[in-house]
Enzyme design. Sequence first.
Site, short mmCIF file in Angstrom:
data_model
loop_
_atom_site.label_atom_id
_atom_site.label_comp_id
_atom_site.label_asym_id
_atom_site.label_seq_id
_atom_site.Cartn_x
_atom_site.Cartn_y
_atom_site.Cartn_z
CG HIS A 16 2.19 -6.93 -13.32
ND1 HIS A 16 2.40 -7.90 -12.37
CD2 HIS A 16 2.58 -7.48 -14.50
CE1 HIS A 16 2.88 -8.99 -12.95
NE2 HIS A 16 3.00 -8.77 -14.23
N PRO A 18 3.32 0.52 -12.20
CG PRO A 18 2.91 1.51 -14.28
CD PRO A 18 2.27 0.68 -13.21
CE LYS A 20 1.45 -1.70 -5.14
NZ LYS A 20 1.14 -3.13 -5.03
CG ASP A 75 -1.69 -6.51 -1.32
OD1 ASP A 75 -1.86 -6.55 -2.56
OD2 ASP A 75 -2.62 -6.42 -0.51
CE1 TYR A 164 -8.76 5.00 -4.31
CE2 TYR A 164 -7.06 3.31 -4.19
CZ TYR A 164 -8.36 3.68 -4.47
OH TYR A 164 -9.27 2.75 -4.91
CE LYS A 185 3.42 7.90 -1.78
NZ LYS A 185 2.86 7.27 -2.97
P1 ITT Z 1 0.58 -5.12 -8.01
O1 ITT Z 1 -0.34 -6.05 -7.26
O2 ITT Z 1 0.98 -5.62 -9.34
O3 ITT Z 1 1.73 -4.67 -7.17
P2 ITT Z 1 -1.65 -3.28 -7.76
O4 ITT Z 1 -1.85 -1.87 -8.20
O5 ITT Z 1 -2.73 -4.27 -8.11
O6 ITT Z 1 -0.25 -3.75 -8.34
P3 ITT Z 1 -2.28 -3.67 -4.97
O7 ITT Z 1 -3.09 -4.88 -5.23
O8 ITT Z 1 -1.34 -3.69 -3.80
O9 ITT Z 1 -1.38 -3.29 -6.23
O10 ITT Z 1 -3.27 -2.45 -4.84
C1 ITT Z 1 -2.88 -1.31 -4.15
C2 ITT Z 1 -3.80 -0.18 -4.52
O11 ITT Z 1 -3.61 0.91 -3.61
C3 ITT Z 1 -3.50 0.34 -5.91
O12 ITT Z 1 -4.72 0.77 -6.47
C4 ITT Z 1 -2.60 1.52 -5.65
O13 ITT Z 1 -2.72 2.50 -6.65
C5 ITT Z 1 -3.06 2.02 -4.28
N1 ITT Z 1 -1.88 2.48 -3.54
C6 ITT Z 1 -0.96 1.73 -2.90
N2 ITT Z 1 0.05 2.48 -2.44
C7 ITT Z 1 -0.24 3.74 -2.80
C8 ITT Z 1 0.41 4.97 -2.65
O14 ITT Z 1 1.60 5.06 -2.08
N3 ITT Z 1 -0.18 6.06 -3.14
C9 ITT Z 1 -1.37 5.99 -3.75
N4 ITT Z 1 -2.05 4.87 -3.97
C10 ITT Z 1 -1.49 3.75 -3.49
#
Ligand code: ITT
Length: 204
Positions: A16, A18, A20, A75, A164, A185
């Site tokens: 959920h 966007p 990702k 994740d 981040y 990236k």
């Molecule tokens: P879904 O579970 O629905 O996929 P989420 O945002 O809750 O969405 P996560 O539980 O995996 O996903 O949390 C990952 C966190 O780390 C989330 O706050 C992301 O913004 C951050 N994150 C992950 N990959 C990143 C990236 O490539 N660049 C910056 N922040 C990242």
Amino acid sequence: MSLSLIPGQKLIAATHNPGKAVEIAAILNGRFEIVTAGSLDLPEPEETETTFVGNAILKARHAALRAGMVALADDSGLSIAALNGDPGVYSARWAGPDKDFTRAAEVIWHKMDVAREQQGDAFTTAAWFTCALAVAWPEGHACVFEGRIDGTLVKPRGAKGFGYDPIFQPEGFETTFAEMDADAKDAISHRSRAFAQLKAALID
Ligand code: ITT
């Protein structure tokens, strides 16, 4: 049951987030028909596991079982050495319900200032992103792949990307992820490294 992915196949991107979803679509490069969990109105499961791998499998299984289709879940998170690996699997939660990453960066830097005082010469700004990617079939089978990129925690710079990205500078680069074009990236990220393994195991 075939445990491979066939180009053109319909896959649920069980996210959920966007930011990702955009990266996942770009990395898979039009090779699959991607349907997001949001567009299918699938509920977001509670992430009750304590590891990236555990939560990735939980999210992929949840979507695959409900939709009766193969699902892919990511994740991921940022880990910081001086904070004992935090925020790690709780990266999303540190940004709060408003997903305020400016505030999360302020909290992180406040904790870093405390850590610098406590840790003295042992203090470092080392940080890394991890991505666990899980694929789940509706019959219950699941596979998981993990990618990591090391770098340095910096004060926020840049406006591209998501989450981040502004506070992470990958090793060997002068720019943060948020100052890089999406392609740059994707060439090195934790997510593309996990996908490289997934492709080798399930697609190529
Ligand atoms: P879904 O579970 O629905 O996929 P989420 O945002 O809750 O969405 P996560 O539980 O995996 O996903 O949390 C990952 C966190 O780390 C989330 O706050 C992301 O913004 C951050 N994150 C992950 N990959 C990143 C990236 O490539 N660049 C910056 N922040 C990242």
